[in-house]
Motif scaffolding. Structure first.
Motif, PDB file in Angstrom:
ATOM      1  N   THR A 128      -6.812  57.807  18.099  1.00 24.13           N
ATOM      2  CA  THR A 128      -8.094  58.097  17.448  1.00 24.13           C
ATOM      3  C   THR A 128      -8.085  57.476  16.059  1.00 24.13           C
ATOM      4  OG1 THR A 128      -8.292  60.203  18.622  1.00 24.13           O
ATOM      5  CG2 THR A 128      -9.693  59.886  16.699  1.00 24.13           C
ATOM      6  N   ALA A 129      -9.054  56.604  15.797  1.00 31.97           N
ATOM      7  CA  ALA A 129      -9.186  55.966  14.487  1.00 31.97           C
ATOM      8  C   ALA A 129     -10.355  56.580  13.739  1.00 31.97           C
ATOM      9  CB  ALA A 129      -9.405  54.462  14.648  1.00 31.97           C
ATOM     10  N   PHE A 130     -10.199  56.749  12.449  1.00 32.40           N
ATOM     11  CA  PHE A 130     -11.285  57.291  11.623  1.00 32.40           C
ATOM     12  C   PHE A 130     -11.083  56.802  10.193  1.00 32.40           C
ATOM     13  CE2 PHE A 130      -7.782  60.229  11.521  1.00 32.40           C
ATOM     14  CZ  PHE A 130      -7.720  60.712  10.223  1.00 32.40           C
ATOM     15  N   TRP A 134      -5.292  57.406  11.085  1.00 33.40           N
ATOM     16  CA  TRP A 134      -5.079  57.425  12.528  1.00 33.40           C
ATOM     17  C   TRP A 134      -4.572  58.794  12.983  1.00 33.40           C
ATOM     18  CZ3 TRP A 134      -6.153  52.873  15.132  1.00 33.40           C
ATOM     19  CH2 TRP A 134      -6.231  51.717  14.344  1.00 33.40           C
ATOM     20  N   GLN A 173      -8.053  54.673  23.500  1.00 31.45           N
ATOM     21  CA  GLN A 173      -8.434  54.630  22.095  1.00 31.45           C
ATOM     22  C   GLN A 173      -9.921  54.907  21.901  1.00 31.45           C
ATOM     23  OE1 GLN A 173      -7.183  50.554  21.385  1.00 31.45           O
ATOM     24  NE2 GLN A 173      -9.251  49.808  21.686  1.00 31.45           N
ATOM     25  N   SER A 175     -12.874  55.620  18.307  1.00 25.50           N
ATOM     26  CA  SER A 175     -13.131  55.843  16.886  1.00 25.50           C
ATOM     27  C   SER A 175     -14.130  56.981  16.731  1.00 25.50           C
ATOM     28  CB  SER A 175     -13.687  54.572  16.240  1.00 25.50           C
ATOM     29  OG  SER A 175     -14.217  54.843  14.955  1.00 25.50           O
ATOM     30  N   HIS A 180     -12.915  50.121  14.248  1.00 23.33           N
ATOM     31  CA  HIS A 180     -11.598  49.828  13.692  1.00 23.33           C
ATOM     32  C   HIS A 180     -10.871  48.883  14.653  1.00 23.33           C
ATOM     33  CE1 HIS A 180     -12.069  53.038  10.673  1.00 23.33           C
ATOM     34  NE2 HIS A 180     -12.604  53.759  11.650  1.00 23.33           N
ATOM     35  N   VAL A 193     -11.361  49.194  18.216  1.00 23.47           N
ATOM     36  CA  VAL A 193     -11.552  50.607  18.545  1.00 23.47           C
ATOM     37  C   VAL A 193     -13.002  50.954  18.230  1.00 23.47           C
ATOM     38  CG1 VAL A 193     -10.678  52.945  18.228  1.00 23.47           C
ATOM     39  CG2 VAL A 193      -9.148  50.996  17.866  1.00 23.47           C
ATOM     40  N   PRO A 195     -16.616  53.335  18.383  1.00 28.55           N
ATOM     41  CA  PRO A 195     -17.021  54.745  18.364  1.00 28.55           C
ATOM     42  C   PRO A 195     -17.398  55.253  19.750  1.00 28.55           C
ATOM     43  CG  PRO A 195     -18.059  53.530  16.568  1.00 28.55           C
ATOM     44  CD  PRO A 195     -17.413  52.517  17.456  1.00 28.55           C
ATOM     45  N   CYS A 221      -4.976  48.660  10.583  1.00 24.42           N
ATOM     46  CA  CYS A 221      -6.341  48.437  11.058  1.00 24.42           C
ATOM     47  C   CYS A 221      -6.696  46.991  10.736  1.00 24.42           C
ATOM     48  CB  CYS A 221      -7.322  49.387  10.384  1.00 24.42           C
ATOM     49  SG  CYS A 221      -9.055  49.065  10.836  1.00 24.42           S
ATOM     50  N   CYS A 225     -13.371  48.119   7.693  1.00 20.89           N
ATOM     51  CA  CYS A 225     -14.019  49.375   8.094  1.00 20.89           C
ATOM     52  C   CYS A 225     -14.441  50.222   6.903  1.00 20.89           C
ATOM     53  CB  CYS A 225     -13.070  50.175   8.981  1.00 20.89           C
ATOM     54  SG  CYS A 225     -11.480  50.574   8.216  1.00 20.89           S
TER      55      CYS A 225
END
Length: 303
Positions: A128-130, A134, A173, A175, A180, A193, A195, A221, A225
């Protein structure tokens, strides 16, 4: 002058600090997965083929420049023009077509191998990327709190993605905000990655056959972003299978020193296996900022 050029051509390759393997990699990192090696081989031989075509082209250019230039005493009569040479035109059409077809065939073959997903992987990891960090979840392994084992980074802590060598690993994966990109240079590829993978028609599940050697590998990343994109780092820690199994067992327990479930770093430190089990990142370092920390479970801003 000609002797000097020949001497330089012989001496320069022999006196550089690069090994043959480094030269053939053309600047690529040393890959740690079979997929990485397949892509590196494709890149190497594509570059070699391009250099061969370049040498032939340069040779034809210099031959024309040297032997067909105007010389002193030549009159001003234009040279005889030769047009519509059918054999030459056929050669100039067929050879590039063959080169493109061969390159396309090898590329498709490697691409299909890299994108191949086999059933029943040995390990599954959710990525999970945000903005801007991570989280890594192991859905098949439950911690002391009954939830999947999870590792999440922050401004002060670089997240550790602990993986075993010699096992097939599947990544899923997603986001929570913007696009990302999951990038480990030693894997020799990047995975965007998104959403909403379904809305973007993306296959967000991919696999690697195995990691071939232990070590600590920096991850980043690779998609711009936001303001702290450059600080969105993580570290892959590749352990031998037996050490990885012990690490998972610790993650499923409560740390008696803290009374809380073991974190990724605490479990690594408890393995007592030297630098490989260092409880903090060794290839990249936190960058303290005054940004507002978000959780991977929070919705994107503005939603």
């Amino acid at each position: 002058m000609a002797k000097l050029v020949c001497l330089a051509a012989l001496v320069i390759p022999l006196t550089t600090g690069c090994s043959v393997d480094e030269v053939l990699r053309f600047g690529w990192p040393v890959g740690v997965t079979p997929q990485a090696e397949a892509m590196r081989n494709l890149w190497t031989w594509s570059a070699v083929a391009a250099l061969i075509v370049g040498v032939i082209t340069w040779g034809a250019m210099f031959w024309a420049i040297i032997f067909h230039r105007k010389r002193k005493g030549d009159d001003d009569t234009p040279p005889r023009q030769t047009q519509y040479n059918l054999p030459i035109e056929i050669v100039f059409t067929v050879i590039p077509t063959i080169i493109v077809a061969v390159l396309f065939g090898f590329t498709v073959n490697v691409q299909n191998y890299v994108d191949r997903d086999l059933p029943n992987p040995d390990l599954r990891v959710d990525v999970t990327a945000f903005q801007w960090n991570w989280r890594f979840d192991y859905p098949d392994d439950r911690g002391a709190n009954g939830q999947p084992i999870s590792t999440q980074g922050s401004s002060e802590v670089i997240p550790l993605l602990v993986l075993p060598t010699d096992r097939r690993i599947q990544f899923t994966q997603q986001s929570t905000d913007v696009i990302h990109s999951f990038f480990v240079p030693e894997f020799l590829f990047k995975r965007d990655v998104f959403p909403d993978p379904k809305q973007n028609d993306q296959d967000n599940v991919w696999q690697i056959d195995r990691i071939d050697r232990t070590g600590a590998f920096v991850g980043r990343c690779a998609e711009l972003c936001g303001a702290y994109h450059a600080m969105m780092n993580f570290e892959v820690r590749a352990l031998p299978p037996d050490l990885f199994d012990r690490w998972v067992t610790l993650r499923e327990q409560v740390n008696p020193a803290t009374g809380a479930p073991y974190t990724a770093g605490e479990a690594l430190g408890a393995l007592n296996c030297g630098e490989l089990c260092a409880p903090q990142a060794t290839t990249t370092y936190p960058f303290t900022t005054d940004r507002t920390q978000r959780s991977a479970s929070e919705p994107p801003s503005g939603s």
